[in-house]
Design a protein around this motif. Structure first.
Motif, mmCIF file in Angstrom:
data_model
loop_
_atom_site.group_PDB
_atom_site.id
_atom_site.type_symbol
_atom_site.label_atom_id
_atom_site.label_comp_id
_atom_site.label_asym_id
_atom_site.label_seq_id
_atom_site.Cartn_x
_atom_site.Cartn_y
_atom_site.Cartn_z
ATOM 1 N N UNK A 1 45.376 31.549 47.145
ATOM 2 C CA UNK A 1 45.078 32.239 45.894
ATOM 3 C C UNK A 1 43.638 32.740 45.907
ATOM 4 N N UNK A 2 43.418 33.896 45.306
ATOM 5 C CA UNK A 2 42.077 34.432 45.127
ATOM 6 C C UNK A 2 41.939 34.821 43.665
ATOM 7 N N UNK A 3 40.780 34.545 43.094
ATOM 8 C CA UNK A 3 40.601 34.848 41.673
ATOM 9 C C UNK A 3 39.127 35.161 41.411
ATOM 10 N N UNK A 4 38.902 35.995 40.412
ATOM 11 C CA UNK A 4 37.544 36.369 40.042
ATOM 12 C C UNK A 4 36.828 35.207 39.367
ATOM 13 N N UNK A 5 35.545 35.093 39.633
ATOM 14 C CA UNK A 5 34.714 34.173 38.868
ATOM 15 C C UNK A 5 34.325 34.879 37.563
ATOM 16 N N UNK A 6 33.784 34.143 36.567
ATOM 17 C CA UNK A 6 33.319 34.809 35.351
ATOM 18 C C UNK A 6 32.303 35.910 35.645
ATOM 19 N N UNK A 7 31.389 35.659 36.609
ATOM 20 C CA UNK A 7 30.408 36.685 36.963
ATOM 21 C C UNK A 7 31.086 37.885 37.615
ATOM 22 N N UNK B 1 39.012 43.801 31.187
ATOM 23 C CA UNK B 1 40.014 43.445 32.186
ATOM 24 C C UNK B 1 41.186 42.688 31.588
ATOM 25 N N UNK B 2 40.906 41.750 30.700
ATOM 26 C CA UNK B 2 41.951 40.855 30.216
ATOM 27 C C UNK B 2 42.525 41.326 28.882
ATOM 28 N N UNK B 3 42.798 42.618 28.820
ATOM 29 C CA UNK B 3 43.438 43.213 27.653
ATOM 30 C C UNK B 3 44.947 43.166 27.883
ATOM 31 N N UNK B 4 45.631 42.283 27.150
ATOM 32 C CA UNK B 4 47.062 42.102 27.380
ATOM 33 C C UNK B 4 47.869 43.345 27.019
ATOM 34 N N UNK B 5 47.291 44.248 26.247
ATOM 35 C CA UNK B 5 47.988 45.481 25.905
ATOM 36 C C UNK B 5 47.863 46.549 26.995
ATOM 37 N N UNK B 6 46.944 46.326 27.926
ATOM 38 C CA UNK B 6 46.738 47.273 29.020
ATOM 39 C C UNK B 6 46.483 46.489 30.298
ATOM 40 N N UNK B 7 47.563 45.858 30.857
ATOM 41 C CA UNK B 7 47.376 44.971 32.012
ATOM 42 C C UNK B 7 47.235 45.695 33.340
ATOM 43 N N UNK C 1 42.140 31.947 36.110
ATOM 44 C CA UNK C 1 41.089 32.719 35.433
ATOM 45 C C UNK C 1 41.405 32.875 33.942
ATOM 46 N N UNK C 2 42.666 33.139 33.603
ATOM 47 C CA UNK C 2 43.061 33.291 32.214
ATOM 48 C C UNK C 2 42.872 31.980 31.458
ATOM 49 N N UNK C 3 43.250 30.879 32.119
ATOM 50 C CA UNK C 3 43.099 29.569 31.487
ATOM 51 C C UNK C 3 41.645 29.306 31.120
ATOM 52 N N UNK C 4 40.731 29.610 32.039
ATOM 53 C CA UNK C 4 39.319 29.361 31.747
ATOM 54 C C UNK C 4 38.825 30.284 30.641
ATOM 55 N N UNK C 5 39.362 31.523 30.601
ATOM 56 C CA UNK C 5 38.969 32.442 29.534
ATOM 57 C C UNK C 5 39.425 31.933 28.182
ATOM 58 N N UNK C 6 40.653 31.376 28.135
ATOM 59 C CA UNK C 6 41.170 30.832 26.880
ATOM 60 C C UNK C 6 40.305 29.660 26.422
ATOM 61 N N UNK C 7 39.927 28.823 27.380
ATOM 62 C CA UNK C 7 39.107 27.658 27.021
ATOM 63 C C UNK C 7 37.739 28.079 26.498
#
Length: 733
Positions: free
Chosen positions: A246-252, A265-271, A725-731
């Protein structure tokens, strides 16, 4: 004591638990009849009521037509196959002939047999090689390959026994499912599948979806995203997990990308941008040229991870395929709407009777039992195996290992002993070849870039002074015979440049040496920096090396074995998880196909539409209305199924986000898939009636269709890769 151990093993149903004692009695009885059968001027067509008589006649037929007189162990293998087991037979023990005798036995019972292989070459070779034997028993045989025409396929399937690669048989099944005229059907009812290299087909290839697509469109290349991810820095902008899955973006990294693209980036209306970015990042960080794929003739060709050769007609899902093409600055390949698909596992489970043969079955006996209800019969060698298998030579770093490996090859080559080096990927094989050439050695390189020559090259690997560098198990199915004087030198020397993710692949490589009692040797060179170690036991501290640079501490060997067991466990769980998703889909497809077959072969469409609109039915010409009704309903079944597939694909892409709400993704997938399926049947009926009531309904099908295999993403879906990444954004929110 041996018989007691065998009894306990059978009682516990452990690997290799199929007792051979009943088969040995039959083989002994066949031996008693050998003289009498041998004196017959013409061999009678055997019946399957007396297996000893069958074995005796089959043995004599093989001797007369092929010049090959089957050993007792080959007859044991045949009997194991005829009883529906997987026969484990070592390399060089004559699996091809054992399989042909079993296929003939099934055919003499009135059953059609598909002998399923891993590639075109083996299917054609074995069918043509065994043809005189089949003819002597009154059995007809044919074969299909990638280039077979429809007429050639029809002819091959009309024979009692049909040889073919798993992909081509699967593609023909998909084509059959979309026929609109019963007269165009070419395949017989599935009855017996006899699988060569059974571990490869039933385990390594099991998750691979075979696809039929239509309505070709240019692929969606993402060159801007490919250029963007090349500017990102690992450890700052993105991270790769310990197993490189797996590869994922860091917050930075997310902040930097959002600034460059000027969007959220994390606009669920425009994925769309997020999906494109993750595909490009995946292609950039997790897929390596000359390891996972090669570029040839301006196109990306995947490399089969279990065989180290080009995977013909195979591609990733469209988005990832386009991302890799953009990464390599290639023109995008065609993509299209998926009309139908089936996994290799689903293909094999169509057959009511399955058996197989391979040199390495015990290692996957758990999977064979769990997914196919198959047991393994371990067939003894005709002659004792005298190959010397050395312990691994373990080194602290990759360069240390490479230096020792080259030194070993040079020393052994000086004696004239032939050497076969198995590497893990194309890049490694080419790098090793360059290192050897600098020492004045001239190896023959066999890798995914010249796989068309593989059989001829591998057959010469046992000649004096030969140095053959081969990716993984290229050349399976081709015997390596020792050249003159090689036995006195110790036979073929097999060297592995690293442990595979499966011990079974290691055993397959070792098995290239020591066939039929020949001398031989094997050894693996391993470093603590090999991907297997760094990905699966990265948190373990490796032991120190001795003064000569070799790691001899027993913990080193433990770590290698432990890493391999972890890798095997991960792959098994991926197999299980994939099957949890696909088995519901394939069950739904079975039910739809049952309905479709009734429409194709009968008058159910006419009856239904006549009842639904009697006036419209009366208006149609009598000579055409049955066929009109049939074509309307077939079209709507196929159209609605295509849309159902698209819905389930989209559902699976995002289903793992349900885990954020503490819901089970697989349970949620099943719940929604079942509900959608219930709607599917009503929708087919509604659309069929609507088309029937329309004077000139649109029943146009794709103007072009094509088939390919999808390399099911081993790293998960796009949403799997960004879930962390989404999980950390939610937190943070």
């Amino acid at each position: 004591m041996a018989s007691i151990s065998g009894f306990v093993r059978n009682l516990l149903d452990r690997p290799g638990g199929v007792s051979l004692n009943p088969y040995k009695k039959i083989v002994d009885a066949a031996g008693d009849r050998a003289v009498a059968v041998g004196e017959l001027a013409e061999l009678p067509e055997p019946t399957m009521d007396d297996l000893a008589e069958f074995c005796a006649i089959a043995r004599e037929a093989a001797d007369r037509t092929l010049g090959l007189r089957p050993y007792d162990v080959q007859l044991l293998g045949t009997l194991a196959l005829l009883h529906g087991h997987v026969a484990e037979m070592a390399t060089g023990e004559g699996k091809t002939l054992s399989g042909a005798m079993a296929a003939a036995g099934y055919a003499l019972q009135g059953k059609h047999v598909d002998v399923i292989s891993v590639n075109d070459y083996l299917a054609q070779r074995d069918a043509e090689w065994m043809a005189p034997f089949y003819e002597a028993l009154g059995v007809t045989v044919g074969w299909i390959g990638q280039n077979s025409t429809p007429d050639e396929r029809r002819e091959a399937y009309s024979r009692d026994v049909t040889y073919g690669p798993v992909s081509e048989i699967g593609f023909d099944v998909l084509r059959e499912r979309l026929r609109t005229d019963a007269g165009e059907l070419i395949m017989p009812k599935p009855e017996v599948a006899l699988i060569d290299e059974a571990d490869s087909v039933l385990v390594d290839e099991a998750r691979v979806p075979l696809v039929m697509a239509g309505a070709a469109d240019p692929g969606d290349a993402v060159p801007e995203m490919a250029a963007l991810v090349r500017t990102l820095v690992r450890g700052y902008h993105y991270e790769i997990d310990e197993q490189a899955r797996n590869v994922y973006l860091t917050p930075k990294g997310a902040d930097s990308v959002e600034a460059i693209l000027d969007l959220e980036l994390y606009d669920e209306n425009e994925p769309g941008p997020l999906i494109e970015l993750n595909l490009a990042l995946h292609a950039h960080a997790l897929l390596t040229r000359d390891v996972d794929y090669i570029v040839r003739d301006g196109k990306v060709h995947l490399i089969n991870p279990s065989r180290g050769r080009v995977a013909l007609l195979q591609r990733w899902p469209d988005g990832l395929q386009a991302a890799v093409e953009a990464k390599e600055a290639l023109a995008p390949s065609e993509k299209g709407e998926i009309l139908d698909s089936i996994t290799v596992q689903g293909l094999i489970k169509r057959y009511p009777q399955v058996c197989g043969m391979t040199g390495t079955a015990v290692a996957v006996s758990e999977q064979l039992g769990e997914f196919y209800d198959l047991k393994v019969a371990v067939i003894p060698s005709n002659r004792p195996n005298i190959r010397v298998d050395e312990s691994d030579r373990l080194y602290p770093t990759g360069p240390d290992k490479d230096a020792a490996l080259v030194e070993e090859i040079q020393e052994v080559h000086a004696t004239g002993r032939p050497i076969l080096i198995g590497t893990l990927d194309v890049a490694e094989s080419e790098n090793l070849a360059k290192l050897l050439q600098r020492r004045g050695l001239e190896p023959v390189v066999l890798n995914a870039k010249n796989d068309a020559e593989e059989a001829g090259i591998i057959a010469k690997a046992g000649e004096r002074d030969a140095i053959t560098v081969s990716t993984q198990m290229a050349g399976r199915g081709t015997d390596i015979r020792l050249g003159d004087g090689v036995a006195e030198l110790g036979g073929l020397y097999v060297i592995g440049s690293g442990r595979h993710a499966s011990s079974r692949l290691d055993d397959q490589l070792r098995g290239r040496a020591g066939r039929q009692g020949d001398p031989g040797g094997s050894v693996f060179f391993v470093s603590m920096q090999d991907d297997l170690i760094t990905q699966f036991v990265s948190d373990e501290r490796p032991p120190a090396a001795d003064p000569d640079g070799v790691v001899r501490h027993r913990r080193g060997a433990y770590l290698v074995g432990h890493a391999q067991r972890v890798a095997e466990g991960v792959n098994l769980e991926i197999h299980r998880n994939t099957w949890r998703y696909t088995r519901l889909l394939e069950r739904q497809r079975e039910l739809v196909l049952e309905w479709r077959d009734k429409v194709l072969h009968g008058d159910s469409a006419a009856v239904a539409l006549a009842e639904a609109d009697a006036d419209r039915w009366a208006d149609l010409p009598e000579e055409t209305r049955d066929e009109t009704a049939r074509q309307i309903v077939l079209f709507q079944i196929d159209r609605c199924w295509t849309e159902h597939l698209a819905f389930l694909t989209d559902l699976r892409e995002g289903i793992h986000l349900r885990a954020l709400g503490r819901m089970s993704p697989i349970d949620e997938f099943h719940r929604e898939a079942v509900a959608e399926y219930k709607n599917l049947l009503g929708e087919i009926e509604r659309r069929s009636l609507g088309a029937f009531e329309t004077p000139d309904p649109d029943l146009r099908r794709p103007t072009a269709t094509w088939t390919y295999l999808v390399q099911d993403n081993p790293f998960g879906t796009e949403w799997d890769r960004i879930l962390r990444r989404v999980t950390s954004a939610v937190r943070r929110g």
